[in-house]
Write an enzyme that holds these catalytic residues in place. Sequence first.
Site, PDB file in Angstrom:
ATOM      1  N   HIS A 155      40.894  44.759  48.678  1.00  0.00           N
ATOM      2  CA  HIS A 155      41.777  43.822  47.968  1.00  0.00           C
ATOM      3  C   HIS A 155      42.511  44.540  46.840  1.00  0.00           C
ATOM      4  CE1 HIS A 155      39.483  40.587  49.973  1.00  0.00           C
ATOM      5  NE2 HIS A 155      40.533  39.839  49.728  1.00  0.00           N
ATOM      6  N   LYS A 159      41.622  41.771  41.645  1.00  0.00           N
ATOM      7  CA  LYS A 159      40.585  40.834  42.106  1.00  0.00           C
ATOM      8  C   LYS A 159      39.301  41.039  41.307  1.00  0.00           C
ATOM      9  CE  LYS A 159      38.351  38.950  46.198  1.00  0.00           C
ATOM     10  NZ  LYS A 159      38.611  37.563  45.769  1.00  0.00           N
TER      11      LYS A 159
HETATM   12  P1  NAD Z   1      45.026  34.662  39.542  1.00  0.00           P
HETATM   13  O1  NAD Z   1      44.204  35.246  38.461  1.00  0.00           O
HETATM   14  O2  NAD Z   1      46.354  35.285  39.853  1.00  0.00           O
HETATM   15  O3  NAD Z   1      45.298  33.100  39.274  1.00  0.00           O
HETATM   16  C1  NAD Z   1      44.353  32.223  38.702  1.00  0.00           C
HETATM   17  C2  NAD Z   1      45.136  31.312  37.779  1.00  0.00           C
HETATM   18  O4  NAD Z   1      44.276  30.267  37.296  1.00  0.00           O
HETATM   19  C3  NAD Z   1      45.677  32.055  36.527  1.00  0.00           C
HETATM   20  O5  NAD Z   1      47.042  31.729  36.363  1.00  0.00           O
HETATM   21  C4  NAD Z   1      44.839  31.475  35.399  1.00  0.00           C
HETATM   22  O6  NAD Z   1      45.517  31.461  34.165  1.00  0.00           O
HETATM   23  C5  NAD Z   1      44.610  30.064  35.928  1.00  0.00           C
HETATM   24  N1  NAD Z   1      43.547  29.363  35.216  1.00  0.00           N
HETATM   25  C6  NAD Z   1      42.385  29.850  34.715  1.00  0.00           C
HETATM   26  N2  NAD Z   1      41.697  28.876  34.073  1.00  0.00           N
HETATM   27  C7  NAD Z   1      42.446  27.756  34.198  1.00  0.00           C
HETATM   28  C8  NAD Z   1      42.286  26.423  33.752  1.00  0.00           C
HETATM   29  N3  NAD Z   1      41.207  26.048  33.035  1.00  0.00           N
HETATM   30  N4  NAD Z   1      43.242  25.501  34.049  1.00  0.00           N
HETATM   31  C9  NAD Z   1      44.331  25.860  34.759  1.00  0.00           C
HETATM   32  N5  NAD Z   1      44.559  27.128  35.197  1.00  0.00           N
HETATM   33  C10 NAD Z   1      43.613  28.051  34.928  1.00  0.00           C
HETATM   34  O7  NAD Z   1      44.112  34.659  40.859  1.00  0.00           O
HETATM   35  P2  NAD Z   1      44.566  34.451  42.381  1.00  0.00           P
HETATM   36  O8  NAD Z   1      44.748  35.771  43.040  1.00  0.00           O
HETATM   37  O9  NAD Z   1      45.641  33.427  42.443  1.00  0.00           O
HETATM   38  O10 NAD Z   1      43.203  33.839  42.977  1.00  0.00           O
HETATM   39  C11 NAD Z   1      42.632  32.657  42.436  1.00  0.00           C
HETATM   40  C12 NAD Z   1      41.339  32.368  43.187  1.00  0.00           C
HETATM   41  O11 NAD Z   1      41.629  32.063  44.558  1.00  0.00           O
HETATM   42  C13 NAD Z   1      40.359  33.540  43.207  1.00  0.00           C
HETATM   43  O12 NAD Z   1      39.036  33.041  43.144  1.00  0.00           O
HETATM   44  C14 NAD Z   1      40.612  34.167  44.582  1.00  0.00           C
HETATM   45  O13 NAD Z   1      39.512  34.899  45.066  1.00  0.00           O
HETATM   46  C15 NAD Z   1      40.861  32.928  45.388  1.00  0.00           C
HETATM   47  N6  NAD Z   1      41.597  33.109  46.648  1.00  0.00           N
HETATM   48  C16 NAD Z   1      41.200  32.349  47.683  1.00  0.00           C
HETATM   49  C17 NAD Z   1      41.884  32.392  48.877  1.00  0.00           C
HETATM   50  C18 NAD Z   1      41.474  31.475  49.983  1.00  0.00           C
HETATM   51  O14 NAD Z   1      42.082  31.491  51.064  1.00  0.00           O
HETATM   52  N7  NAD Z   1      40.470  30.622  49.768  1.00  0.00           N
HETATM   53  C19 NAD Z   1      42.971  33.259  49.029  1.00  0.00           C
HETATM   54  C20 NAD Z   1      43.365  34.031  47.935  1.00  0.00           C
HETATM   55  C21 NAD Z   1      42.669  33.947  46.733  1.00  0.00           C
END
Ligand code: NAD
Length: 271
Positions: A155, A159
Amino acid sequence: MLNIAIAGVAGRMGRTLIQAVVNASQDGIHLTGAVQRPGSSLLAVDAGELVGIGRINVSVVASVDQADFDLLIDFTTIDSTLANLEYCLANGKAMVIGTTGFSDSEKQTLACAGDSIAIVLAANMSVGMNLCFHLLKQMSEVLAADSDIEIIETHHRHKVDSPSGTALRLGEVIADTLGRDLNEVAVYGREGIARPRDRETIGFATIRGGDVVGDHTVLFASEGERVELTHKASSRMTFAKGAVRAAIWLADKPAGCYDMQDVLGLRADAL
Ligand code: NAD
């Protein structure tokens, strides 16, 4: 019309989800809420302008209780998702949860919430990966007796959780199929001098770097041949489209904790 809010709209997935939900407006869904963490410089910005698709009249707010919605799509952090779960439980809102890295007890909390509200929880929302989960059961049944099983995932450098939620899910599918307990057989990384490999174990190798969206390989290595099952995600839109598909599917479902195997009709007893 299903009103949807997205949590974490400034994140990598959140931005992609805005586009995916707006793109699917002909399917009866409507973006009515965009939530970002308190203190963000993006509060009050229009969510459409945030992602360069023009004004959609949905302002970014600092918490879910400031948004009007029927279903929350949450790809944020563990703490944030668990706090949002409490709000959705108290207010009878459905959730599609893509956040990864939950402990076993946190997963239990999410499963229990399924007694009261409808939830789709999936560490990987892509159709291709969910087909891989399905195929992996058959591969494990046929190959495991003579094979060492290793899971390799790569990744992007940002991450935070490792191994990835998807890698752990791959491990769970194999362990469940073989009647093993992943907590007992998982080996997370190796260093130094070790005894020869125990065939019952399932190894995990994690690579972090650059902008890789998500690559996963399950390797079955035996004397004389290797079989590999590989999935490579090249765009976050594949996860976002899966989350939108899950939201539309969940709209008329009773309370329960579902996953993408349910959404896609891939569960063994449904085939
Ligand atoms: P990222 O860090 O780019 O985004 C997370 C966002 O959440 C950030 O903008 C952060 O400021 C925000 N955030 C944190 N606390 C918050 C709150 N209390 N209220 C509102 N917003 C808040 O991360 P990402 O790459 O977008 O991934 C996010 C999650 O999704 C991770 O756990 C990742 O592993 C997961 N993910 C899952 C899949 C899937 O298919 N299930 C795919 C990709 C990523």
